[in-house]
Scaffold this active site. Sequence first.
Site, PDB file in Angstrom:
ATOM      1  N   GLU A  20     -12.857  -6.181  10.130  1.00  0.00           N
ATOM      2  CA  GLU A  20     -11.461  -5.895  10.487  1.00  0.00           C
ATOM      3  C   GLU A  20     -11.340  -4.502  11.068  1.00  0.00           C
ATOM      4  OE1 GLU A  20      -8.666  -4.794   7.648  1.00  0.00           O
ATOM      5  OE2 GLU A  20     -10.102  -3.696   6.431  1.00  0.00           O
ATOM      6  N   ASN A  65      -8.682  -1.191  11.100  1.00  0.00           N
ATOM      7  CA  ASN A  65      -7.528  -0.552  10.465  1.00  0.00           C
ATOM      8  C   ASN A  65      -6.970   0.484  11.434  1.00  0.00           C
ATOM      9  OD1 ASN A  65      -7.892  -1.585   7.538  1.00  0.00           O
ATOM     10  ND2 ASN A  65      -9.916  -0.868   8.138  1.00  0.00           N
ATOM     11  N   TYR A  90     -12.734  -0.854  -5.778  1.00  0.00           N
ATOM     12  CA  TYR A  90     -11.619   0.031  -5.439  1.00  0.00           C
ATOM     13  C   TYR A  90     -11.147   0.847  -6.632  1.00  0.00           C
ATOM     14  CZ  TYR A  90     -11.640  -2.161  -0.951  1.00  0.00           C
ATOM     15  OH  TYR A  90     -12.033  -2.580   0.295  1.00  0.00           O
ATOM     16  N   GLY A 127      -6.667   5.038   5.580  1.00  0.00           N
ATOM     17  CA  GLY A 127      -6.249   5.988   4.546  1.00  0.00           C
ATOM     18  C   GLY A 127      -6.600   7.426   4.906  1.00  0.00           C
ATOM     19  N   ASP A 184     -14.220  -1.809   9.847  1.00  0.00           N
ATOM     20  CA  ASP A 184     -15.012  -2.203   8.681  1.00  0.00           C
ATOM     21  C   ASP A 184     -16.045  -3.241   9.091  1.00  0.00           C
ATOM     22  OD1 ASP A 184     -13.505  -0.506   7.161  1.00  0.00           O
ATOM     23  OD2 ASP A 184     -12.267  -2.059   6.224  1.00  0.00           O
ATOM     24  N   SER A 222      -6.713  -3.037   1.553  1.00  0.00           N
ATOM     25  CA  SER A 222      -7.152  -2.611   0.217  1.00  0.00           C
ATOM     26  C   SER A 222      -7.591  -3.790  -0.645  1.00  0.00           C
ATOM     27  CB  SER A 222      -6.036  -1.842  -0.514  1.00  0.00           C
ATOM     28  OG  SER A 222      -5.601  -0.764   0.267  1.00  0.00           O
ATOM     29  N   ARG A 237     -10.287   2.815  11.945  1.00  0.00           N
ATOM     30  CA  ARG A 237     -11.516   2.625  11.154  1.00  0.00           C
ATOM     31  C   ARG A 237     -11.913   1.164  11.244  1.00  0.00           C
ATOM     32  NH1 ARG A 237     -10.337   2.711   5.524  1.00  0.00           N
ATOM     33  NH2 ARG A 237     -11.012   0.546   5.472  1.00  0.00           N
ATOM     34  N   GLU A 250       0.825  -1.208   0.000  1.00  0.00           N
ATOM     35  CA  GLU A 250       0.000   0.000   0.000  1.00  0.00           C
ATOM     36  C   GLU A 250       0.867   1.270   0.000  1.00  0.00           C
ATOM     37  OE1 GLU A 250      -3.831  -0.809   2.484  1.00  0.00           O
ATOM     38  OE2 GLU A 250      -2.242  -2.139   3.145  1.00  0.00           O
TER      39      GLU A 250
HETATM   40  N1  LIG Z   1     -17.114 -12.092   4.917  1.00  0.00           N
HETATM   41  C1  LIG Z   1     -17.384 -11.167   3.984  1.00  0.00           C
HETATM   42  N2  LIG Z   1     -18.625 -11.086   3.455  1.00  0.00           N
HETATM   43  C2  LIG Z   1     -18.904 -10.161   2.477  1.00  0.00           C
HETATM   44  N3  LIG Z   1     -18.005  -9.292   1.986  1.00  0.00           N
HETATM   45  C3  LIG Z   1     -16.747  -9.339   2.473  1.00  0.00           C
HETATM   46  C4  LIG Z   1     -16.371 -10.283   3.489  1.00  0.00           C
HETATM   47  N4  LIG Z   1     -15.056 -10.093   3.755  1.00  0.00           N
HETATM   48  C5  LIG Z   1     -14.635  -9.089   2.955  1.00  0.00           C
HETATM   49  N5  LIG Z   1     -15.638  -8.630   2.180  1.00  0.00           N
HETATM   50  C6  LIG Z   1     -15.540  -7.531   1.198  1.00  0.00           C
HETATM   51  O1  LIG Z   1     -14.181  -7.253   0.943  1.00  0.00           O
HETATM   52  C7  LIG Z   1     -13.816  -5.956   1.430  1.00  0.00           C
HETATM   53  C8  LIG Z   1     -12.429  -5.999   2.050  1.00  0.00           C
HETATM   54  O2  LIG Z   1     -12.411  -6.904   3.135  1.00  0.00           O
HETATM   55  P1  LIG Z   1     -11.679  -6.589   4.507  1.00  0.00           P
HETATM   56  O3  LIG Z   1     -11.833  -7.772   5.389  1.00  0.00           O
HETATM   57  O4  LIG Z   1     -12.160  -5.278   5.056  1.00  0.00           O
HETATM   58  O5  LIG Z   1     -10.142  -6.514   4.083  1.00  0.00           O
HETATM   59  P2  LIG Z   1      -9.187  -5.324   3.592  1.00  0.00           P
HETATM   60  O6  LIG Z   1      -9.988  -4.057   3.596  1.00  0.00           O
HETATM   61  O7  LIG Z   1      -8.092  -5.314   4.610  1.00  0.00           O
HETATM   62  O8  LIG Z   1      -8.704  -5.717   2.264  1.00  0.00           O
HETATM   63  C9  LIG Z   1     -14.921  -5.590   2.411  1.00  0.00           C
HETATM   64  O9  LIG Z   1     -15.057  -4.206   2.562  1.00  0.00           O
HETATM   65  C10 LIG Z   1     -16.133  -6.256   1.777  1.00  0.00           C
HETATM   66  O10 LIG Z   1     -16.605  -5.483   0.702  1.00  0.00           O
HETATM   67 MG   LIG Z   2     -11.317  -3.348   4.953  1.00  0.00          MG
END
Ligand SMILES: Nc1ncnc2c1ncn2[C@@H]1O[C@H](COP(=O)(O)OP(=O)(O)O)[C@@H](O)[C@H]1O
Ligand SMILES: [Mg+2]
Length: 318
Positions: A276, A278, A221, A282, A262, A150, A260, A14
């Site tokens: 998760e 963060n 993204y 960002g 999520d 990301s 943040r 990143e």
């Molecule tokens: N278990 C889940 N069910 C539905 N969507 C998911 C799930 N895990 C991740 N996502 C999708 O992927 C995105 C990124 O996942 P995340 O766990 O926040 O990891 P990162 O942001 O660190 O890449 C989430 O914002 C969501 O849109």
């Molecule tokens: Mg995330």
Amino acid sequence: MTRVAVLKGGRSLERQVSRRSGARVEDALERRGHEVVAIDAGAELVELLRETAPEICFVALHGRDGEDGTVQELLEILALPYTGSGVSACVRCADKVLAKYLMRDAGIPTPDFYAFSETAFQELGAGSALPAIEERLAYPIVVKPASQGSALGIKFARTASDVPSALVAAFSYDSKVLLERHVAGRDLAVSVLEGSDGPVALPIVEARPREEDFYDFEARYEIGRTAFICPAELSDELTDRAHALALEVFALFGCSGFARIDLMLSEPDGDLFVLEINTVPGLTETSLLPQAAEAAGISFDELIARILDRAAIHAVAH
Ligand SMILES: Nc1ncnc2c1ncn2[C@@H]1O[C@H](COP(=O)(O)OP(=O)(O)O)[C@@H](O)[C@H]1O
Ligand SMILES: [Mg+2]
């Protein structure tokens, strides 16, 4: 006026986002009259910190090193106050597997999951356990590396035949992976900002894909393919619940300054699940925390000033 070192860039995937976050933070600090030294976190990091002797370090690094406690540990050793969470909170949040176990133990809702190391597949025959996992989690299954951000390395496996390639992709980022239950619903981000009266949850940001292909979430993204709505259109009851959950998570993980969280809001049942945390979200023009702050009437410069105010050395005596 304070002499502030802005740590940005680094070795993480990143890196480019971090350079943009860092540049924006530098401008904000300069507008506030601070003396700013920009440092790209590479092999000379410790030497540059010694030479420039900042009073405070603003950590604008995302992902590896900057969000996993590595840089924070160095700043503790150098006795330099820094922004954001301390080492232990960073360690807990950066590892999604550890974070999910902690949440599960604490009764915080997070999607059901199983976690494996690469060696479990290579040396313990974990592959033979996949059908039992698939049965319990049901398709689609989300496969993601324990670290990274990301959406790097995240795949939605729609059938059993998608799982092997999804695992290979995730293992290319980390030696630990998660297989997680897919939550159908809305993507919400709750930013938390710590003030002198304690942490406060900011207006919620919803990320809504413009197209209806929910599986192609990597496209979210890409600029223009995702709409960000802030404040998210949610009932007061749901907003309160999401805010309370984010604050509970911020406290559970021992975060400081800002973070943040999520979430997924499952539809139609309205349950919230934490994906998760963060610890260095960002801070670019399009990032979610600055949008949330803006919606709360906090300008970017004010946001950065508040984060700087909470900078600290976290270690208790060694
Ligand atoms: N278990 C889940 N069910 C539905 N969507 C998911 C799930 N895990 C991740 N996502 C999708 O992927 C995105 C990124 O996942 P995340 O766990 O926040 O990891 P990162 O942001 O660190 O890449 C989430 O914002 C969501 O849109
Ligand atoms: Mg995330």
